[in-house]
Design an enzyme around this catalytic site. Structure first.
Site, PDB file in Angstrom:
ATOM      1  N   LYS A 174       0.852  -1.184   0.000  1.00 45.70           N
ATOM      2  CA  LYS A 174       0.000   0.000   0.000  1.00 45.70           C
ATOM      3  C   LYS A 174       0.895   1.244   0.000  1.00 45.70           C
ATOM      4  CE  LYS A 174      -2.542   3.342   2.371  1.00 45.70           C
ATOM      5  NZ  LYS A 174      -2.078   4.386   1.429  1.00 45.70           N
ATOM      6  N   GLY A 227       6.568   6.091   7.880  1.00 47.07           N
ATOM      7  CA  GLY A 227       5.700   7.259   7.789  1.00 47.07           C
ATOM      8  C   GLY A 227       5.798   8.084   9.057  1.00 47.07           C
ATOM      9  N   GLY A 228       4.724   8.811   9.350  1.00 42.94           N
ATOM     10  CA  GLY A 228       4.739   9.718  10.503  1.00 42.94           C
ATOM     11  C   GLY A 228       4.479   9.001  11.822  1.00 42.94           C
ATOM     12  N   GLU A 249       9.227   2.697  10.946  1.00 42.41           N
ATOM     13  CA  GLU A 249      10.319   3.615  10.617  1.00 42.41           C
ATOM     14  C   GLU A 249       9.692   4.994  10.557  1.00 42.41           C
ATOM     15  OE1 GLU A 249      13.645   3.826  10.890  1.00 42.41           O
ATOM     16  OE2 GLU A 249      13.401   1.822  10.034  1.00 42.41           O
ATOM     17  N   CYS A 283      13.311  11.664   6.079  1.00 44.12           N
ATOM     18  CA  CYS A 283      13.308  11.363   7.521  1.00 44.12           C
ATOM     19  C   CYS A 283      14.639  11.737   8.116  1.00 44.12           C
ATOM     20  CB  CYS A 283      13.109   9.871   7.772  1.00 44.12           C
ATOM     21  SG  CYS A 283      11.671   9.236   6.996  1.00 44.12           S
ATOM     22  N   GLU A 382       9.177  17.590  14.335  1.00 48.96           N
ATOM     23  CA  GLU A 382       9.541  17.329  12.942  1.00 48.96           C
ATOM     24  C   GLU A 382       8.679  18.179  12.021  1.00 48.96           C
ATOM     25  OE1 GLU A 382       8.589  13.522  11.007  1.00 48.96           O
ATOM     26  OE2 GLU A 382      10.668  13.487  10.331  1.00 48.96           O
TER      27      GLU A 382
HETATM   28  C1  UN1 Z   1      13.961   8.540   4.382  1.00 43.96           C
HETATM   29  O1  UN1 Z   1      14.085   9.754   4.370  1.00 43.96           O
HETATM   30  O2  UN1 Z   1      12.964   7.994   4.830  1.00 43.96           O
HETATM   31  O3  UN1 Z   1      19.684   8.412   3.905  1.00 43.96           O
HETATM   32  C2  UN1 Z   1      14.969   7.628   3.787  1.00 43.96           C
HETATM   33  C3  UN1 Z   1      18.997   8.933   3.031  1.00 43.96           C
HETATM   34  C4  UN1 Z   1      18.310   8.051   2.019  1.00 43.96           C
HETATM   35  C5  UN1 Z   1      17.120   7.394   2.608  1.00 43.96           C
HETATM   36  C6  UN1 Z   1      16.243   8.302   3.399  1.00 43.96           C
HETATM   37  N1  UN1 Z   1      19.227   7.053   1.558  1.00 43.96           N
HETATM   38  O4  UN1 Z   1      18.858  10.112   2.971  1.00 43.96           O
END
Ligand code: UN1
Length: 495
Positions: A174, A227-228, A249, A283, A382
């Site tokens: 999804k 996600g968040g 994550e 992230c 964030e």
């Molecule tokens: C993410 O932002 O969820 O390290 C992953 C990084 C990328 C992956 C980021 N290789 O910036």
């Protein structure tokens, strides 16, 4: 006419009768990209059932053969890298070099996992008894739900799908709704590679309907979610009801620490890339810059001078430095944080939505820098946008205290030429990933990826950690002594 796409269930693209539909758009200009099915709970049920039925056959397929399919899927991504990279850039808004980088990261991981088909290592361990053999073997978990975000719309789905598949699981995927077109390319790679019907299924639609149906269905054994935090918590709680393994994550509030002995030009390139690459929507984005007071003024001057030359515009144009943010919702959220920042901190740069001409059709926000005390909302929450909070500190101890005093713990960085301090920082910084003399973004797929605190719930993706995420360990004891041997009891006599 906007191109229409269906769901991919049991090896076929299907367009359920009377289905509701949604469109994705190009965040740079509002143009439609594709039309997708808003799947119902029944559609999700069909996808899960297809995955459940496909599981025994896929589990019995020798892992090197599963790996071979991955290798072919990586080949599809390689052949179509430019085209798919452009789709990523058009649908998500990251600049074209990063769009292609997204696809590169996807293919790198799929290839890496293809090789895993010939490993999937277990252990052999001595027994405390004679004529007894002990080992572990890896087994797939079953049907896995992969729920993925829009910011890495080909890389992150592949981190999950390739690892899940090589381990012998079947998948219901999804994707984030706003990057559904990218998800179609992800699935096409496996379809063309010959993945058997039901082994990989795609259901597009809302989190409320599709996500909830996946997370609450007893046929789904594990959920891998990026996600968040709020959604992640909800997924965790719902998954817990069914005693599912849930891998999360989530967010980050990633600091770069800039010490007084840092190589400032090097750090400048790093901070610009870390904070404003992908318009700050990683992230791992650098959202805090913690600067030693001795270099604060000169470094801020260097930073703002460089931003004056930043080109913001159409992400598909190779000359563009920063594209739009990904959606109207993102834009609203980021602008509201900028308003909060203007009240609680000092605006040093940017701070506005870009308007006029082509900007009016898209979601463009200036790169924005605030000088703030530690503890303000913008310094701790964030934002997921091109907004950097800069915090002045007087020494290393204060820098580390500030760096660690947030709810997240994904990535961190320190720029210093002092090797002792660099090694100390590797231990002191409370994050899953730490960079020395490099920004907080740019993780490589052959190493584990993930964080501590509210960034997740302890797991890691990518690298060999991916195999841990998607397999059950079975411990096997083979007693070839032809008599009953009692562990802990008969073994005592040895001593
Ligand atoms: C993410 O932002 O969820 O390290 C992953 C990084 C990328 C992956 C980021 N290789 O910036």
């Amino acid at each position: 006419m906007t191109e229409r796409f269906g769901l991919f269930i049991n090896g076929a693209w299907t367009d359920p009768a009377n289905a509701k539909r949604f469109e994705t758009i190009n965040p740079a200009n509002g143009a439609p990209v594709g039309s997708f099915v808003s799947a119902s709970a029944e559609d999700v049920g069909r996808a899960i059932e297809a995955a459940r039925r496909a599981f025994p056959g896929w589990k019995e397929t020798p892992p090197p053969q599963r790996g071979e399919i991955l290798r072919k899927a990586a080949g599809y991504l390689r052949r179509h890298k430019d085209e798919i990279g452009t789709i990523v850039s058009r649908e998500m808004g990251k600049v074209i070099a990063e769009g292609k980088g997204d696809v590169q990261e996807a293919m790198d991981f799929v290839e890496y996992m293809a090789g895993e088909g010939r490993r999937l290592l277990g252990e052999t361990v001595p027994s405390e008894l004679r004529s007894k053999f002990c080992m572990t073997v890896r087994q797939p978990k079953g049907v896995i739900a992969c729920i993925t975000p829009w910011n890495f719309p080909t890389a992150i789905p592949n981190w999950k799908i390739a690892a899940a598949l090589v381990c012998g699981n079947t998948v219901v995927f999804k994707p984030a709704s706003s990057t559904a077109r990218c998800a179609v390319e992800v699935v096409r790679a496996y379809e063309e590679a010959g993945v058997p019907p039901g082994v990989l299924n795609l259901v597009t639609g809302s989190g409320g309907v599709v996500g909830t149906a996946l997370v609450t269905d007893p046929r789904v054994r594990a959920v891998s979610f990026t996600g968040g935090v709020e959604t992640g918590r909800d997924v965790y709680v719902k998954g817990a009801e069914g005693l599912k393994m849930v891998h999360l994550e989530l967010g980050g509030k990633n600091p770069v620490i800039l010490m007084e002995d840092a190589d400032l030009p090097l750090a400048l390139d790093g901070v610009l890339f870390g904070a404003f690459g992908t318009a700050g929507q990683r992230c791992t984005a650098t959202s805090r810059l913690i600067v030693h007071e001795k270099v604060f003024d000169p470094f801020l001057k260097m930073l703002t001078d460089r931003l004056d030359a930043f080109r913001i515009g159409d992400p598909v144009d190779p000359k563009t430095d920063m594209g739009p943010v990904a959606s109207r919702d993102q834009e609203q959220k980021i602008l509201s944080y900028i308003e909060i920042g203007k009240k609680e901190a000092k605006l040093l740069y940017g701070g506005r939505k870009l308007t006029g001409g082509a900007y009016d059709k898209g979601f463009f926000i200036q790169p924005t820098i605030f000088e703030t005390a530690h503890g303000t909302r913008i310094s701790k929450e964030e934002i997921f946008g091109p907004v950097l909070s800069v915090i002045k500190v007087k020494d290393y101890a204060e820098a580390v205290r500030v760096a660690n005093d947030v709810d997240y713990g994904l990535s961190s960085s320190i720029y210093t030429r002092d090797v002792n301090r660099a090694f100390r920082a590797m231990g002191d910084l409370e994050t899953g990933i730490t960079y020395i003399n490099a920004p907080t973004i740019g993780a490589e797929i052959q190493l584990p990826f993930g964080g501590v605190k509210n960034t997740g719930n302890g797991g890691r993706e990518a690298g060999t950690a991916a195999i841990e995420e998607f397999t059950e360990i079975k411990t096997v004891f083979v007693d070839f002594s032809s008599k009953l041997q009692k562990a802990q009891i008969d073994s005592e006599s040895v001593a």
